[in-house]
Scaffold this motif. Structure first.
Motif, PDB file in Angstrom:
ATOM      1  N   GLU A  59      54.399  47.460  44.748  1.00  0.00           N
ATOM      2  CA  GLU A  59      53.569  47.169  45.908  1.00  0.00           C
ATOM      3  C   GLU A  59      52.108  47.131  45.485  1.00  0.00           C
ATOM      4  OE1 GLU A  59      54.625  50.261  48.649  1.00  0.00           O
ATOM      5  OE2 GLU A  59      56.246  49.065  49.488  1.00  0.00           O
ATOM      6  N   PHE A  60      51.399  46.120  45.960  1.00  0.00           N
ATOM      7  CA  PHE A  60      50.019  45.920  45.570  1.00  0.00           C
ATOM      8  C   PHE A  60      49.140  45.769  46.803  1.00  0.00           C
ATOM      9  CE2 PHE A  60      52.722  44.577  42.156  1.00  0.00           C
ATOM     10  CZ  PHE A  60      52.060  45.002  41.014  1.00  0.00           C
ATOM     11  N   ASP A  61      47.870  46.132  46.657  1.00  0.00           N
ATOM     12  CA  ASP A  61      46.880  45.971  47.707  1.00  0.00           C
ATOM     13  C   ASP A  61      45.867  44.934  47.247  1.00  0.00           C
ATOM     14  OD1 ASP A  61      48.179  48.075  48.924  1.00  0.00           O
ATOM     15  OD2 ASP A  61      46.659  49.562  48.402  1.00  0.00           O
ATOM     16  N   VAL A  62      45.480  44.038  48.148  1.00  0.00           N
ATOM     17  CA  VAL A  62      44.449  43.051  47.858  1.00  0.00           C
ATOM     18  C   VAL A  62      43.167  43.554  48.505  1.00  0.00           C
ATOM     19  CG1 VAL A  62      43.714  40.659  48.146  1.00  0.00           C
ATOM     20  CG2 VAL A  62      46.120  41.182  47.781  1.00  0.00           C
ATOM     21  N   ILE A  63      42.161  43.841  47.672  1.00  0.00           N
ATOM     22  CA  ILE A  63      40.902  44.420  48.125  1.00  0.00           C
ATOM     23  C   ILE A  63      39.798  43.366  48.023  1.00  0.00           C
ATOM     24  CG2 ILE A  63      39.239  46.305  47.800  1.00  0.00           C
ATOM     25  CD1 ILE A  63      42.115  47.308  48.338  1.00  0.00           C
ATOM     26  N   LEU A  64      39.131  43.100  49.141  1.00  0.00           N
ATOM     27  CA  LEU A  64      37.970  42.218  49.145  1.00  0.00           C
ATOM     28  C   LEU A  64      36.779  43.056  48.737  1.00  0.00           C
ATOM     29  CD1 LEU A  64      36.634  39.484  49.900  1.00  0.00           C
ATOM     30  CD2 LEU A  64      36.267  40.449  52.173  1.00  0.00           C
ATOM     31  N   LYS A  65      36.205  42.760  47.563  1.00  0.00           N
ATOM     32  CA  LYS A  65      35.065  43.535  47.067  1.00  0.00           C
ATOM     33  C   LYS A  65      33.749  42.994  47.605  1.00  0.00           C
ATOM     34  CE  LYS A  65      35.283  45.266  42.946  1.00  0.00           C
ATOM     35  NZ  LYS A  65      35.312  45.365  41.476  1.00  0.00           N
ATOM     36  N   ALA A  66      33.617  41.667  47.700  1.00  0.00           N
ATOM     37  CA  ALA A  66      32.406  41.041  48.219  1.00  0.00           C
ATOM     38  C   ALA A  66      32.739  39.622  48.679  1.00  0.00           C
ATOM     39  CB  ALA A  66      31.329  40.998  47.143  1.00  0.00           C
ATOM     40  N   ALA A  67      32.004  39.155  49.693  1.00  0.00           N
ATOM     41  CA  ALA A  67      32.263  37.824  50.246  1.00  0.00           C
ATOM     42  C   ALA A  67      31.730  36.713  49.357  1.00  0.00           C
ATOM     43  CB  ALA A  67      31.650  37.710  51.638  1.00  0.00           C
ATOM     44  N   GLY A  68      30.722  36.995  48.557  1.00  0.00           N
ATOM     45  CA  GLY A  68      30.160  35.962  47.694  1.00  0.00           C
ATOM     46  C   GLY A  68      29.203  35.058  48.441  1.00  0.00           C
ATOM     47  N   GLN A  69      28.945  33.886  47.887  1.00  0.00           N
ATOM     48  CA  GLN A  69      27.961  32.956  48.441  1.00  0.00           C
ATOM     49  C   GLN A  69      28.419  32.294  49.738  1.00  0.00           C
ATOM     50  OE1 GLN A  69      24.853  32.461  47.349  1.00  0.00           O
ATOM     51  NE2 GLN A  69      25.163  33.991  45.756  1.00  0.00           N
ATOM     52  N   SER A  70      29.690  31.968  49.846  1.00  0.00           N
ATOM     53  CA  SER A  70      30.190  31.243  51.023  1.00  0.00           C
ATOM     54  C   SER A  70      30.937  32.201  51.954  1.00  0.00           C
ATOM     55  CB  SER A  70      31.072  30.085  50.593  1.00  0.00           C
ATOM     56  OG  SER A  70      32.094  30.547  49.744  1.00  0.00           O
ATOM     57  N   LYS A  71      30.187  33.060  52.608  1.00  0.00           N
ATOM     58  CA  LYS A  71      30.758  34.087  53.479  1.00  0.00           C
ATOM     59  C   LYS A  71      31.575  33.471  54.612  1.00  0.00           C
ATOM     60  CE  LYS A  71      29.363  37.972  56.368  1.00  0.00           C
ATOM     61  NZ  LYS A  71      28.232  38.768  56.847  1.00  0.00           N
ATOM     62  N   LEU A  72      31.097  32.388  55.205  1.00  0.00           N
ATOM     63  CA  LEU A  72      31.804  31.759  56.318  1.00  0.00           C
ATOM     64  C   LEU A  72      33.201  31.298  55.898  1.00  0.00           C
ATOM     65  CD1 LEU A  72      31.807  30.826  59.234  1.00  0.00           C
ATOM     66  CD2 LEU A  72      30.744  28.709  58.495  1.00  0.00           C
ATOM     67  N   ALA A  96      33.230  45.027  53.418  1.00  0.00           N
ATOM     68  CA  ALA A  96      33.701  45.017  52.027  1.00  0.00           C
ATOM     69  C   ALA A  96      32.983  46.093  51.227  1.00  0.00           C
ATOM     70  CB  ALA A  96      33.476  43.645  51.405  1.00  0.00           C
ATOM     71  N   PRO A  97      33.656  46.785  50.317  1.00  0.00           N
ATOM     72  CA  PRO A  97      35.043  46.577  49.884  1.00  0.00           C
ATOM     73  C   PRO A  97      36.040  47.095  50.921  1.00  0.00           C
ATOM     74  CG  PRO A  97      34.048  48.380  48.667  1.00  0.00           C
ATOM     75  CD  PRO A  97      32.983  47.814  49.556  1.00  0.00           C
ATOM     76  N   LYS A  98      37.030  46.273  51.195  1.00  0.00           N
ATOM     77  CA  LYS A  98      38.016  46.568  52.234  1.00  0.00           C
ATOM     78  C   LYS A  98      39.333  45.901  51.871  1.00  0.00           C
ATOM     79  CE  LYS A  98      38.706  47.374  56.869  1.00  0.00           C
ATOM     80  NZ  LYS A  98      38.611  48.617  57.521  1.00  0.00           N
ATOM     81  N   ALA A  99      40.431  46.578  52.192  1.00  0.00           N
ATOM     82  CA  ALA A  99      41.762  46.022  51.926  1.00  0.00           C
ATOM     83  C   ALA A  99      42.040  44.882  52.906  1.00  0.00           C
ATOM     84  CB  ALA A  99      42.826  47.092  52.059  1.00  0.00           C
ATOM     85  N   ILE A 100      42.481  43.751  52.377  1.00  0.00           N
ATOM     86  CA  ILE A 100      42.868  42.611  53.206  1.00  0.00           C
ATOM     87  C   ILE A 100      44.345  42.741  53.574  1.00  0.00           C
ATOM     88  CG2 ILE A 100      43.113  40.096  53.278  1.00  0.00           C
ATOM     89  CD1 ILE A 100      40.218  41.001  53.226  1.00  0.00           C
ATOM     90  N   LYS A 101      45.168  42.992  52.575  1.00  0.00           N
ATOM     91  CA  LYS A 101      46.606  43.224  52.784  1.00  0.00           C
ATOM     92  C   LYS A 101      47.018  44.360  51.874  1.00  0.00           C
ATOM     93  CE  LYS A 101      48.377  39.229  54.873  1.00  0.00           C
ATOM     94  NZ  LYS A 101      49.615  38.645  55.261  1.00  0.00           N
ATOM     95  N   GLU A 102      47.943  45.177  52.359  1.00  0.00           N
ATOM     96  CA  GLU A 102      48.404  46.328  51.593  1.00  0.00           C
ATOM     97  C   GLU A 102      49.919  46.296  51.443  1.00  0.00           C
ATOM     98  OE1 GLU A 102      46.752  49.390  54.145  1.00  0.00           O
ATOM     99  OE2 GLU A 102      45.083  49.663  52.748  1.00  0.00           O
ATOM    100  N   LYS A 103      50.380  46.876  50.345  1.00  0.00           N
ATOM    101  CA  LYS A 103      51.808  47.034  50.059  1.00  0.00           C
ATOM    102  C   LYS A 103      52.560  45.713  50.122  1.00  0.00           C
ATOM    103  CE  LYS A 103      51.792  51.805  51.548  1.00  0.00           C
ATOM    104  NZ  LYS A 103      52.299  52.813  52.423  1.00  0.00           N
ATOM    105  N   ILE A 104      52.058  44.739  49.355  1.00  0.00           N
ATOM    106  CA  ILE A 104      52.716  43.439  49.280  1.00  0.00           C
ATOM    107  C   ILE A 104      53.191  43.203  47.852  1.00  0.00           C
ATOM    108  CG2 ILE A 104      51.444  42.444  51.226  1.00  0.00           C
ATOM    109  CD1 ILE A 104      49.585  41.079  49.245  1.00  0.00           C
ATOM    110  N   SER A 105      54.013  42.187  47.676  1.00  0.00           N
ATOM    111  CA  SER A 105      54.561  41.888  46.345  1.00  0.00           C
ATOM    112  C   SER A 105      53.467  41.390  45.410  1.00  0.00           C
ATOM    113  CB  SER A 105      55.658  40.840  46.453  1.00  0.00           C
ATOM    114  OG  SER A 105      55.086  39.581  46.774  1.00  0.00           O
ATOM    115  N   LYS A 106      53.741  41.475  44.125  1.00  0.00           N
ATOM    116  CA  LYS A 106      52.766  41.040  43.118  1.00  0.00           C
ATOM    117  C   LYS A 106      52.469  39.554  43.265  1.00  0.00           C
ATOM    118  CE  LYS A 106      51.738  41.056  38.214  1.00  0.00           C
ATOM    119  NZ  LYS A 106      52.110  41.529  36.897  1.00  0.00           N
TER     120      LYS A 106
END
Length: 126
Positions: A59-72, A96-106
């Motif tokens: 199980e993996f978590d996808v973490i958004l660390k930063a929105a970057g240049q194109s936030k929209l 951010a940093p915030k989890a987008i999805k948690e406990k998902i497949s690789k």
């Protein structure tokens, strides 16, 4: 029965984006909560030798660390991927940093990471 087998084959071959669209349709039009379906689909794949499974992260978590240049673009993508409203998706990106999805497949985690990075976000998979 041949039609059911064909349907099952089509479901197995869906992309992450198509799965998210299907989940939205099931939830909005039929009132079916997609989380239960995801667990049912992931269940059979977890079978096998228990000692192997315990050593390997499943199980993996996808973490958004930063929105970057194109936030929209990142906010729109987070909205699409999570099924959140625009306001909630913006809040996730802003926090951010915030989890987008948690406990998902690789595979799903890598696909989400690639989509978010293409939109300009800085993403981490844990």
């Amino acid at each position: 029965m041949a039609d059911l087998k064909q349907l099952a084959e089509e479901l197995v071959n869906l992309t992450v984006k198509e799965v998210n669209e299907l989940a939205g349709i099931l939830k909005n039009e039929y009132g079916i909560e997609p989380a239960a379906a995801a667990v049912a689909v992931a269940g059979p794949a977890a079978g096998g030798d228990e000692s192997e499974t315990a050593a390997e992260q499943t199980e993996f978590d996808v973490i958004l660390k930063a929105a970057g240049q194109s936030k929209l673009a990142v906010v729109k993508l987070v909205k699409e991927l999570t099924g959140l409203g625009l306001k909630e998706a913006k809040a996730v990106v802003d926090e951010a940093p915030k989890a987008i999805k948690e406990k998902i497949s690789k595979d799903e985690a890598e696909a989400l990471k690639n989509q978010l990075e293409e939109a300009g976000a800085e993403v981490e998979v844990k």
